[in-house]
Design an enzyme around this catalytic site. Structure first.
Site, PDB file in Angstrom:
ATOM      1  N   HIS A  99      -1.342   2.673  -5.097  1.00 27.78           N
ATOM      2  CA  HIS A  99      -1.013   4.050  -5.477  1.00 27.78           C
ATOM      3  C   HIS A  99       0.387   4.355  -4.979  1.00 27.78           C
ATOM      4  O   HIS A  99       1.010   3.542  -4.287  1.00 27.78           O
ATOM      5  CB  HIS A  99      -2.024   5.042  -4.871  1.00 27.78           C
ATOM      6  CG  HIS A  99      -2.147   4.912  -3.380  1.00 27.78           C
ATOM      7  ND1 HIS A  99      -1.185   5.385  -2.512  1.00 27.78           N
ATOM      8  CD2 HIS A  99      -3.109   4.347  -2.610  1.00 27.78           C
ATOM      9  CE1 HIS A  99      -1.536   5.110  -1.269  1.00 27.78           C
ATOM     10  NE2 HIS A  99      -2.700   4.474  -1.298  1.00 27.78           N
ATOM     11  N   HIS A 153      -9.913  -2.437   6.853  1.00 33.04           N
ATOM     12  CA  HIS A 153      -9.380  -1.274   6.147  1.00 33.04           C
ATOM     13  C   HIS A 153      -9.639  -1.418   4.652  1.00 33.04           C
ATOM     14  O   HIS A 153     -10.010  -2.488   4.169  1.00 33.04           O
ATOM     15  CB  HIS A 153      -7.888  -1.145   6.449  1.00 33.04           C
ATOM     16  CG  HIS A 153      -7.382   0.255   6.450  1.00 33.04           C
ATOM     17  ND1 HIS A 153      -6.394   0.677   5.584  1.00 33.04           N
ATOM     18  CD2 HIS A 153      -7.715   1.332   7.194  1.00 33.04           C
ATOM     19  CE1 HIS A 153      -6.134   1.957   5.815  1.00 33.04           C
ATOM     20  NE2 HIS A 153      -6.923   2.375   6.787  1.00 33.04           N
ATOM     21  N   SER A 165      -6.976   4.245  -1.688  1.00 32.97           N
ATOM     22  CA  SER A 165      -6.849   2.791  -1.680  1.00 32.97           C
ATOM     23  C   SER A 165      -8.152   2.066  -1.957  1.00 32.97           C
ATOM     24  O   SER A 165      -8.138   0.950  -2.495  1.00 32.97           O
ATOM     25  CB  SER A 165      -6.297   2.325  -0.327  1.00 32.97           C
ATOM     26  OG  SER A 165      -5.014   2.837  -0.091  1.00 32.97           O
ATOM     27  N   ASP A 225       0.845  -1.194   0.000  1.00 36.19           N
ATOM     28  CA  ASP A 225       0.000   0.000   0.000  1.00 36.19           C
ATOM     29  C   ASP A 225       0.882   1.246   0.000  1.00 36.19           C
ATOM     30  O   ASP A 225       1.674   1.466   0.909  1.00 36.19           O
ATOM     31  CB  ASP A 225      -0.899  -0.001   1.235  1.00 36.19           C
ATOM     32  CG  ASP A 225      -2.070   0.955   1.107  1.00 36.19           C
ATOM     33  OD1 ASP A 225      -1.840   2.116   0.716  1.00 36.19           O
ATOM     34  OD2 ASP A 225      -3.206   0.549   1.390  1.00 36.19           O
TER      35      ASP A 225
END
Length: 519
Positions: free
Chosen positions: A386, A179, A118, A68
């Site tokens: 990203h 998440h 995300s 991430d």
């Protein structure tokens, strides 16, 4: 290899811990780097490329690794960081997944944002459509945080489809299991922050939206989820009970204890919350594993040393997950998603040290996956959702400490004895951020910012910029360092990995995984 024997990273962790005690020196370039060396290495690389043949087998298993926030600058810096901690100049080093034969680029924008988040990006990878920032498992016609607008916009994820076809499925993460990135493997929500029922808006309650933690328990594809490991236990325990990790009350308002419901729902299931429980788990006979090792996010890898924490490492969780999935997959194979989620959080804090350390831990988890699977039948993909605004610059000499201040070369190409000074007559670091809170020495081991936004230039002459708690300088003052919008890398090996071949839209990853599985 078993989860009990995953201590290959202990030596490196010790080196990393010891190396921050003092400012490292510049390492010389390897003495074998002669003109003949470069000629031979180039010719060898060419022969290896010519010998590479596409693997067109049908994949039995797919493992998707997501770093991430792991942009290309993060990979480059981590490569050098690890190499230097191992005693080399660093630049010549490669992380485990950088040896993969197939590499491409992924365009990460959301349908409504040039620079992505995300939730939308992971939905693209898992569901094959680009969508809005902030939404999970729904298409772009859903309005963020509007439950009513999301009805009928749900899109199935690859993990849901895999389970429906009889495959064993699971995910591990260092974030909360609710998440954005892990949630996109199993949930559908117009708001990524609806992790517990306590987070739902009044409108969401009225219109019947279900929180993400409850959706994990409601997963009804095939035989259900086999592995879910990470942090975030507070969303699974009611406020009337204490959760076992911290001994504090849970967050749920509906009275449900989802950890008990997990054990009641599945035969031969286990709920664990400590590394010792993972190490002693019967992986052959456990069919469904829920591991929640922290109240919220798991600790950064540097703050989670092996043997000194109740939290397992990412390689340990990856090993246990693969072994359990292999035991439960039968002839149908498995799908696993592995996220190194705290790379992103360290970058948001402007703390490159921990971001690079967590990237190194991801590379070790990839090593574990390779050791437990076969290239002939397992597609392994390593990518990012990203990037971040981390930059590498300053014309540092070869081997300059990647976390240090820049020492440049003189007019004859030899290193100066002192750091290079900017036009304000102050030294500067090789690594920096475009935006964020900016500089902090974080004295006393406090890893949080102790002062207001401190963007701009600061005198680093007497500061140990290699310390774990140092926060790099930033140009634009923001409350948190932000994502970046450039492409991220895709590394792949195994069946049909050669389909990653150029610059791709991010949702293309989903279609390669489907094709590799023969769907």
């Amino acid at each position: 290899m078993t989860v009990r024997h995953l201590f290959a990273g202990t030596i490196l962790t010790t080196l990393l811990s010891a190396a921050v005690a003092a400012q490292p020196t510049i390492y010389p370039a390897p003495t074998d780097e002669t003109p003949e060396f470069w000629q031979q290495s180039g010719a060898t690389a060419l022969q290896q490329a010519l010998a590479t043949q596409p693997n067109t087998n049908q994949a039995r298993n797919v493992i998707l690794f997501v770093g991430d926030g792991m942009g290309i600058s993060t990979i480059t810096a981590a490569r050098i960081f690890v190499g230097q901690m191992q005693g080399s100049s660093g630049e010549e080093n490669l992380l485990s997944f950088e040896h993969f034969p197939h590499v491409a680029l992924s365009k990460t924008y959301n349908t409504n944002q040039q620079t992505s988040d995300s939730a939308g990006t992971m939905t693209a990878m898992m569901s094959g459509i680009k969508t809005r920032a902030g939404v999970i498992g729904v298409n772009q016609y859903a309005t963020r945080a509007d439950c009513a607008s999301a009805q009928g916009t749900e899109v199935p994820s690859l993990m849901q489809q895999a389970a429906g076809r009889g495959m064993a499925t699971g995910f591990v993460t260092t974030t909360r299991v609710t998440h954005a990135t892990p949630a996109a493997t199993f949930a559908h929500s117009p708001e990524r922050d609806w992790e517990s029922d306590a987070d739902l808006s009044d409108e969401a309650r009225r219109n019947g939206c279900v929180d993400i933690a409850a959706q994990l328990l409601a997963f009804d594809y095939g035989h259900g989820i086999n592995v879910a490991m990470g942090g975030g236990i507070e969303a699974f325990v009611p406020s009337t009970e204490t959760e076992p990790v911290s001994g504090r009350a849970g967050a749920r308002q509906d009275g449900r204890n989802l950890t008990r419901e997990w054990q009641e729902k599945y035969d031969n299931s286990a709920f664990i919350w400590h590394r010792d429980q993972l190490n002693s788990l019967d992986l052959e006979n456990t069919r469904h594993l829920l591991g929640l090792f922290s109240r919220s996010q798991m600790s950064y890898a540097f703050d989670r040393p092996v043997g000194e924490s109740g939290q397992p490492t990412l390689p340990e969780m990856t090993s246990a997950a693969i072994q359990l999935l292999q035991n439960q997959s039968g002839d149908n194979g498995f799908f696993l998603m592995v996220e190194a989620g705290r790379i992103d959080h360290a970058h948001h804090a402007g703390n490159a040290f921990r971001a690079l350390h967590d990237t190194e831990e991801l590379a070790r988890a990839v090593d574990v996956a390779q050791s437990l699977t076969q290239d002939q039948d397992t597609l392994i993909i390593v990518t990012a959702d990203h990037s971040h605004t981390l930059t590498i610059g300053g014309y540092a000499t070869r081997g300059n400490p990647i976390l240090g201040t820049v020492i440049a070369n003189n007019d004859h190409g030899h290193a100066h004895d002192t750091p290079r000074l900017a036009q304000d007559q102050m030294p500067f670091t090789t690594l920096g951020y475009r935006d964020g809170m900016g500089y902090s020495e974080a004295a006393g081991g406090d890893r949080r910012y102790a002062q207001p936004v401190a963007a701009g230039r600061h005198n680093l002459s007497e500061v140990d910029t290699t310390h774990p708690d140092f926060h790099q300088e930033a140009l634009v003052p923001l409350e948190s360092e932000g994502h970046a919008g450039e492409d991220v890398a895709i590394f792949a090996q195994g069946p049909w990995a050669h389909l990653f071949h150029g610059v791709h839209e991010q949702h293309y990853i989903y279609y390669v995984m489907r094709h590799a599985l023969g769907w």
